[in-house]
Scaffold this active site. Structure first.
Site, short mmCIF file in Angstrom:
data_model
loop_
_atom_site.label_atom_id
_atom_site.label_comp_id
_atom_site.label_asym_id
_atom_site.label_seq_id
_atom_site.Cartn_x
_atom_site.Cartn_y
_atom_site.Cartn_z
N ASP A 25 -44.92 -35.16 -7.40
CA ASP A 25 -43.54 -35.70 -7.42
C ASP A 25 -43.53 -37.22 -7.41
O ASP A 25 -44.41 -37.86 -6.83
CB ASP A 25 -42.76 -35.15 -6.22
CG ASP A 25 -41.27 -35.39 -6.37
OD1 ASP A 25 -40.77 -35.40 -7.51
OD2 ASP A 25 -40.59 -35.58 -5.33
N ARG A 29 -39.29 -42.13 -10.13
CA ARG A 29 -39.14 -43.31 -9.27
C ARG A 29 -40.23 -44.35 -9.53
O ARG A 29 -40.00 -45.55 -9.45
CB ARG A 29 -39.09 -42.89 -7.80
CG ARG A 29 -37.71 -42.34 -7.39
CD ARG A 29 -37.77 -41.56 -6.11
NE ARG A 29 -38.47 -40.29 -6.32
CZ ARG A 29 -39.08 -39.61 -5.37
NH1 ARG A 29 -39.09 -40.06 -4.15
NH2 ARG A 29 -39.67 -38.46 -5.65
N THR A 71 -38.34 -23.83 -12.19
CA THR A 71 -37.21 -23.10 -12.79
C THR A 71 -35.92 -23.91 -12.66
O THR A 71 -34.97 -23.67 -13.39
CB THR A 71 -37.02 -21.72 -12.12
OG1 THR A 71 -37.12 -21.87 -10.69
CG2 THR A 71 -38.07 -20.72 -12.55
N ASN A 73 -35.92 -27.30 -12.90
CA ASN A 73 -36.02 -28.55 -13.68
C ASN A 73 -35.28 -28.47 -15.02
O ASN A 73 -35.04 -29.52 -15.65
CB ASN A 73 -37.48 -28.95 -13.90
CG ASN A 73 -38.16 -29.50 -12.66
OD1 ASN A 73 -39.36 -29.35 -12.48
ND2 ASN A 73 -37.41 -30.18 -11.78
N TRP A 74 -34.85 -27.27 -15.44
CA TRP A 74 -34.03 -27.16 -16.65
C TRP A 74 -32.69 -27.86 -16.45
O TRP A 74 -31.96 -28.11 -17.41
CB TRP A 74 -33.78 -25.69 -17.02
CG TRP A 74 -35.04 -24.93 -17.34
CD1 TRP A 74 -35.67 -24.03 -16.52
CD2 TRP A 74 -35.82 -24.99 -18.54
NE1 TRP A 74 -36.80 -23.53 -17.14
CE2 TRP A 74 -36.91 -24.10 -18.38
CE3 TRP A 74 -35.71 -25.71 -19.74
CZ2 TRP A 74 -37.88 -23.91 -19.37
CZ3 TRP A 74 -36.67 -25.52 -20.72
CH2 TRP A 74 -37.74 -24.63 -20.53
N ARG A 76 -32.23 -30.81 -15.64
CA ARG A 76 -32.34 -32.23 -15.98
C ARG A 76 -31.75 -32.49 -17.37
O ARG A 76 -31.59 -31.55 -18.16
CB ARG A 76 -33.81 -32.66 -15.93
CG ARG A 76 -34.34 -32.55 -14.52
CD ARG A 76 -35.70 -33.14 -14.39
NE ARG A 76 -36.14 -33.05 -13.01
CZ ARG A 76 -37.10 -33.76 -12.45
NH1 ARG A 76 -37.75 -34.63 -13.19
NH2 ARG A 76 -37.40 -33.62 -11.19
N GLU A 212 -51.97 -25.24 4.76
CA GLU A 212 -51.75 -26.50 5.48
C GLU A 212 -50.97 -27.42 4.55
O GLU A 212 -51.20 -27.45 3.34
CB GLU A 212 -53.09 -27.15 5.84
CG GLU A 212 -53.93 -26.34 6.80
CD GLU A 212 -53.26 -26.19 8.17
OE1 GLU A 212 -52.57 -27.12 8.60
OE2 GLU A 212 -53.45 -25.12 8.79
C1 IPE Z 1 -40.64 -30.43 -7.69
O1 IPE Z 1 -40.12 -31.68 -7.79
C2 IPE Z 1 -41.01 -29.89 -9.06
C3 IPE Z 1 -42.20 -30.47 -9.67
C4 IPE Z 1 -42.98 -31.37 -9.13
C5 IPE Z 1 -42.52 -29.95 -10.97
P1 IPE Z 1 -38.57 -31.97 -7.99
O2 IPE Z 1 -38.45 -33.44 -8.17
O3 IPE Z 1 -38.00 -31.11 -9.05
O4 IPE Z 1 -37.94 -31.52 -6.59
P2 IPE Z 1 -36.64 -32.01 -5.83
O5 IPE Z 1 -35.51 -31.99 -6.83
O6 IPE Z 1 -36.92 -33.39 -5.34
O7 IPE Z 1 -36.48 -31.06 -4.69
C1 IPE Z 2 -42.17 -35.06 -10.86
O1 IPE Z 2 -41.57 -36.29 -10.90
C2 IPE Z 2 -42.37 -34.45 -12.20
C3 IPE Z 2 -41.52 -33.29 -12.47
C4 IPE Z 2 -40.61 -32.80 -11.71
C5 IPE Z 2 -41.74 -32.62 -13.75
P1 IPE Z 2 -40.00 -36.42 -10.92
O2 IPE Z 2 -39.52 -36.42 -12.34
O3 IPE Z 2 -39.36 -35.41 -10.06
O4 IPE Z 2 -39.82 -37.88 -10.33
P2 IPE Z 2 -38.74 -38.35 -9.26
O5 IPE Z 2 -38.85 -37.40 -8.09
O6 IPE Z 2 -37.42 -38.27 -9.93
O7 IPE Z 2 -39.16 -39.72 -8.91
MG MG Z 3 -38.81 -35.36 -8.10
#
Ligand code: IPE
Ligand code: IPE
Ligand code: MG
Length: 254
Positions: A25, A29, A71, A73-74, A76, A212
């Site tokens: 993650d 950012r 599931t 992330n769609w 976005r 853990e």
């Molecule tokens: C979790 O991160 C999913 C992946 C790393 C693929 P997200 O960025 O989607 O999670 P939230 O929205 O911060 O909970």
């Molecule tokens: C994780 O980075 C990658 C995926 C979820 C695919 P993010 O895209 O969630 O990045 P932040 O959390 O918005 O910084």
């Molecule tokens: Mg994220």
């Protein structure tokens, strides 16, 4: 007294290596902090994944599960989803040959229904080409959601009951786990999350029961073998009891 549950089988870490799972993650950012579009954060995230996979084996890891796309992330923006799918295709296109030669078995976990045919084909191809490898296991969680996986497993069991192949009392933890998309994999020993959040975001909900958890305050594109080493060092300080007691506690109690 005998155990009240039918299954008390938590063998702990596999003798051949650790199973580490990573919630990668912070790509967005990382990019924002540099005044870059999120897409460049995702590209830098793929480079971090490559570095981490390369360094993992030396650190005693033999299985790595990475959360690539959930599931949820769609939700976005369409352009971002397209970019993430493009990067997934590009990653397999550029890295699969090398992974195959290096003895890496690749597996994609998550829900398959509704995926585009070319992605399904790519998944099948990656799994088939590396099926006889066993030096290292790379599991990519794509269109993965812990709840979706549990629902799909429940549905698969219910369908077996409908077909007359099973009855309700055949369902135990092992029978349930065998219907998850992660079936056959030992559960993760260690789950790492980068990106400053302290949550699982629907990752490996069934499988994480005795994992853990290590949270590292770094954006995923800055990650690599050094950070993985630090997470494993932290893991090695933990005492895993799986609900039991350590031998020295038993000695102290008697
Ligand atoms: C979790 O991160 C999913 C992946 C790393 C693929 P997200 O960025 O989607 O999670 P939230 O929205 O911060 O909970
Ligand atoms: C994780 O980075 C990658 C995926 C979820 C695919 P993010 O895209 O969630 O990045 P932040 O959390 O918005 O910084
Ligand atoms: Mg994220």
């Amino acid at each position: 007294m005998s155990p009240p549950m039918e299954t008390l089988d938590y063998p702990g870490e596999a003798p051949d290596g650790l199973h580490v799972a990573i919630i990668m993650d912070g790509n967005g950012r990382w990019a924002k902090a540099r005044g870059l579009p999120r897409s460049l954060g995702h590209r830098a995230g793929v480079a971090a994944l490559r570095r981490t996979v390369e360094g993992a084996r030396e650190l005693g890891v033999n299985r790595l599960t990475v959360f690539g796309f959930s599931t949820e992330n769609w939700r976005r923006p369409r352009e971002e989803v397209s970019e993430l799918l493009r990067l997934l295709r590009a990653y397999f296109h550029s890295d699969l040959g090398r992974l195959e030669r290096e003895g890496v078995r690749v597996r994609i976990v998550g829900r398959r229904t509704g995926l585009e045919p070319d992605i399904l084909e790519m998944i099948r191809d990656a799994e088939a080409r590396t099926a006889s490898n066993s030096r290292f296991h790379l599991q990519v969680a794509f269109n993965y959601g812990g709840r979706a996986d549990i629902v799909d497993a429940a549905r698969a069991f219910a369908a077996a009951v409908e077909r007359g192949e099973a009855n309700a009392y055949d369902l135990d933890e092992a029978a349930f786990a065998s219907r998850l998309s992660t079936a056959g994999s030992p559960p993760p020993d260690l789950i790492i999350r980068t990106g400053f959040e302290r949550r699982l975001s629907n990752f490996l909900l069934w499988d994480c029961a005795y994992a853990e958890l290590v949270f590292q305050d770094i954006y995923w594109p800055d990650y690599g073998p050094e950070q993985l080493r630090a997470a494993i060092a932290e893991y090695l300080t933990r005492e895993r009891r799986f609900g039991g007691v350590q031998p020295h506690d038993i000695r102290a109690a008697v």
